[in-house]
Design a protein around this motif. Structure first.
Motif, PDB file in Angstrom:
ATOM      1  N   ARG A 181      -8.117  -3.956  -2.014  1.00  0.00           N
ATOM      2  CA  ARG A 181      -8.430  -5.300  -2.492  1.00  0.00           C
ATOM      3  C   ARG A 181      -7.145  -6.121  -2.504  1.00  0.00           C
ATOM      4  N   VAL A 182      -7.227  -7.328  -1.955  1.00  0.00           N
ATOM      5  CA  VAL A 182      -6.067  -8.221  -1.887  1.00  0.00           C
ATOM      6  C   VAL A 182      -6.424  -9.515  -2.599  1.00  0.00           C
ATOM      7  N   ASN A 183      -5.688  -9.817  -3.646  1.00  0.00           N
ATOM      8  CA  ASN A 183      -5.939 -11.028  -4.418  1.00  0.00           C
ATOM      9  C   ASN A 183      -4.610 -11.699  -4.766  1.00  0.00           C
ATOM     10  N   ALA A 184      -4.705 -12.839  -5.406  1.00  0.00           N
ATOM     11  CA  ALA A 184      -3.488 -13.556  -5.800  1.00  0.00           C
ATOM     12  C   ALA A 184      -3.697 -14.248  -7.132  1.00  0.00           C
ATOM     13  N   VAL A 185      -2.604 -14.483  -7.823  1.00  0.00           N
ATOM     14  CA  VAL A 185      -2.597 -15.391  -8.966  1.00  0.00           C
ATOM     15  C   VAL A 185      -1.806 -16.621  -8.548  1.00  0.00           C
ATOM     16  N   ARG A 186      -2.225 -17.761  -9.080  1.00  0.00           N
ATOM     17  CA  ARG A 186      -1.578 -19.032  -8.733  1.00  0.00           C
ATOM     18  C   ARG A 186      -1.048 -19.664 -10.022  1.00  0.00           C
ATOM     19  N   PRO A 187       0.162 -19.259 -10.448  1.00  0.00           N
ATOM     20  CA  PRO A 187       0.707 -19.816 -11.695  1.00  0.00           C
ATOM     21  C   PRO A 187       1.041 -21.297 -11.555  1.00  0.00           C
ATOM     22  N   GLY A 188       0.961 -21.973 -12.678  1.00  0.00           N
ATOM     23  CA  GLY A 188       1.426 -23.349 -12.760  1.00  0.00           C
ATOM     24  C   GLY A 188       2.803 -23.375 -13.400  1.00  0.00           C
ATOM     25  N   ILE A 189       2.986 -24.228 -14.396  1.00  0.00           N
ATOM     26  CA  ILE A 189       4.268 -24.311 -15.091  1.00  0.00           C
ATOM     27  C   ILE A 189       4.347 -23.162 -16.087  1.00  0.00           C
ATOM     28  N   ILE A 190       5.182 -22.197 -15.780  1.00  0.00           N
ATOM     29  CA  ILE A 190       5.349 -21.005 -16.607  1.00  0.00           C
ATOM     30  C   ILE A 190       6.796 -20.973 -17.097  1.00  0.00           C
ATOM     31  N   ASP A 191       6.975 -20.597 -18.327  1.00  0.00           N
ATOM     32  CA  ASP A 191       8.304 -20.581 -18.931  1.00  0.00           C
ATOM     33  C   ASP A 191       9.102 -19.364 -18.460  1.00  0.00           C
ATOM     34  N   THR A 192       9.692 -19.474 -17.265  1.00  0.00           N
ATOM     35  CA  THR A 192      10.548 -18.422 -16.710  1.00  0.00           C
ATOM     36  C   THR A 192      11.822 -19.053 -16.161  1.00  0.00           C
ATOM     37  N   GLU A 193      12.742 -18.199 -15.757  1.00  0.00           N
ATOM     38  CA  GLU A 193      14.047 -18.657 -15.289  1.00  0.00           C
ATOM     39  C   GLU A 193      14.003 -19.364 -13.942  1.00  0.00           C
ATOM     40  N   ILE A 194      12.921 -19.242 -13.186  1.00  0.00           N
ATOM     41  CA  ILE A 194      12.897 -19.797 -11.841  1.00  0.00           C
ATOM     42  C   ILE A 194      13.087 -21.313 -11.855  1.00  0.00           C
ATOM     43  N   HIS A 195      12.680 -21.962 -12.942  1.00  0.00           N
ATOM     44  CA  HIS A 195      12.821 -23.419 -13.006  1.00  0.00           C
ATOM     45  C   HIS A 195      14.288 -23.843 -13.037  1.00  0.00           C
ATOM     46  N   ASP A 196      15.165 -22.949 -13.483  1.00  0.00           N
ATOM     47  CA  ASP A 196      16.589 -23.266 -13.478  1.00  0.00           C
ATOM     48  C   ASP A 196      17.098 -23.489 -12.055  1.00  0.00           C
ATOM     49  N   SER A 197      16.427 -22.859 -11.082  1.00  0.00           N
ATOM     50  CA  SER A 197      16.853 -22.979  -9.684  1.00  0.00           C
ATOM     51  C   SER A 197      16.686 -24.393  -9.154  1.00  0.00           C
ATOM     52  N   SER A 198      15.786 -25.170  -9.760  1.00  0.00           N
ATOM     53  CA  SER A 198      15.523 -26.517  -9.263  1.00  0.00           C
ATOM     54  C   SER A 198      16.645 -27.486  -9.602  1.00  0.00           C
ATOM     55  N   GLY A 199      17.516 -27.096 -10.541  1.00  0.00           N
ATOM     56  CA  GLY A 199      18.604 -27.981 -10.935  1.00  0.00           C
ATOM     57  C   GLY A 199      18.165 -29.129 -11.820  1.00  0.00           C
ATOM     58  N   ILE A 200      16.960 -29.016 -12.411  1.00  0.00           N
ATOM     59  CA  ILE A 200      16.453 -30.055 -13.312  1.00  0.00           C
ATOM     60  C   ILE A 200      16.422 -29.487 -14.725  1.00  0.00           C
TER      61      ILE A 200
END
Length: 249
Positions: A181-200
């Motif tokens: 079975r192959v599925n996916a999750v599609r997160p929205g705005i989640i409080d993780t460190e990845i947002h730091d990469s945007s420089g905002i």
């Protein structure tokens, strides 16, 4: 050797770490893949052990086929693979397309797309009944960006997550009769460190008013959806994409 092995790429931090901990608590031996931060990966392994689970940390850059082959070979020594969480991915600094270099695009696509496809390929080789496997579950990490487009922020990131949508739908149908079975999750705005990469600075807080639920999500909330997709409770679900975005997608 155990009968429940789960590989979580990019499993040392954020959503990957949360998924690794929940899989460990569910009885899987978890292979925590990481690219560079050994301390974070070891911390995830220790956290799984503290809750009575089993885990190992294995370094590997998913942009490199040799590293992926080594990762799966190491997992083979632990037992048969039952779960792959295709989580590893990056986001670059906020930019318009006409400001992006070929190097930026290549790096992001190599990690976010090529790495996910190669990991899925290796998982199918091990899980598919066609190859002597006993089935399994692949969960891809998408993003609401694939629907929203991320204009002015990173359309290349959104495009890479669009590729995850297509991989999920197409591969889900391709191997459905082979026990995978192959599925996916599609997160929205989640409080993780990845947002730091945007420089905002403070991007998560800034986005709250644009989310119908008026709050960001947590890595645990996404990991709960991942765990469900790995479980027998979702036994008739494949080729599906589950938004975990507070209504913003």
């Amino acid at each position: 050797m155990t009968d429940k092995i789960a590989i979580v790429t990019g499993g040392s931090r954020g959503i990957g770490r949360a998924a690794a901990l929940k899989l460990g608590a569910a009885g899987y031996t978890v292979v925590v893949n990481y690219a560079a931060n050994a301390a974070a990966a070891d911390g995830a392994v220790d956290a799984i052990a503290a809750q009575g689970g089993k885990a190992v940390a294995i370094r590997g850059d998913v942009a490199k086929e040799a590293d992926i082959l080594a990762l799966f070979a190491a997992a083979d020594k632990l037992g048969p693979l039952k779960v792959l969480v295709n989580n590893a991915g990056i986001m670059d600094r906020q930019s318009r397309l006409d400001e992006m270099s070929a190097g930026r695009l290549t790096r992001l696509f190599d990690i976010n797309i090529l790495g996910a496809f190669l990991c899925a390929r290796e998982a199918v080789k091990r899980m598919s009944r066609k190859h002597g496997g006993s089935g399994g579950s692949i969960v891809n990490l998408g993003s609401a960006a694939s629907v929203l487009g991320a204009p002015g922020l990173g359309v290349e990131y959104a495009a890479s997550k669009g590729a995850m949508d297509v991989l999920t739908i197409g591969l889900g149908r391709e191997v459905a009769a082979e026990g995978i079975r192959v599925n996916a999750v599609r997160p929205g705005i989640i409080d993780t460190e990845i947002h730091d990469s945007s420089g905002i600075p403070g991007r998560v807080k800034m986005m709250r008013e644009h989310i119908p639920m008026k709050r960001e999500g947590t890595a645990d909330e996404v990991a709960d959806a991942i765990l469900w997709l790995c479980s027998d409770q979702s036994s008739y679900v494949t080729g599906s994409i589950i938004p975990v975005a507070g209504g913003r997608c």
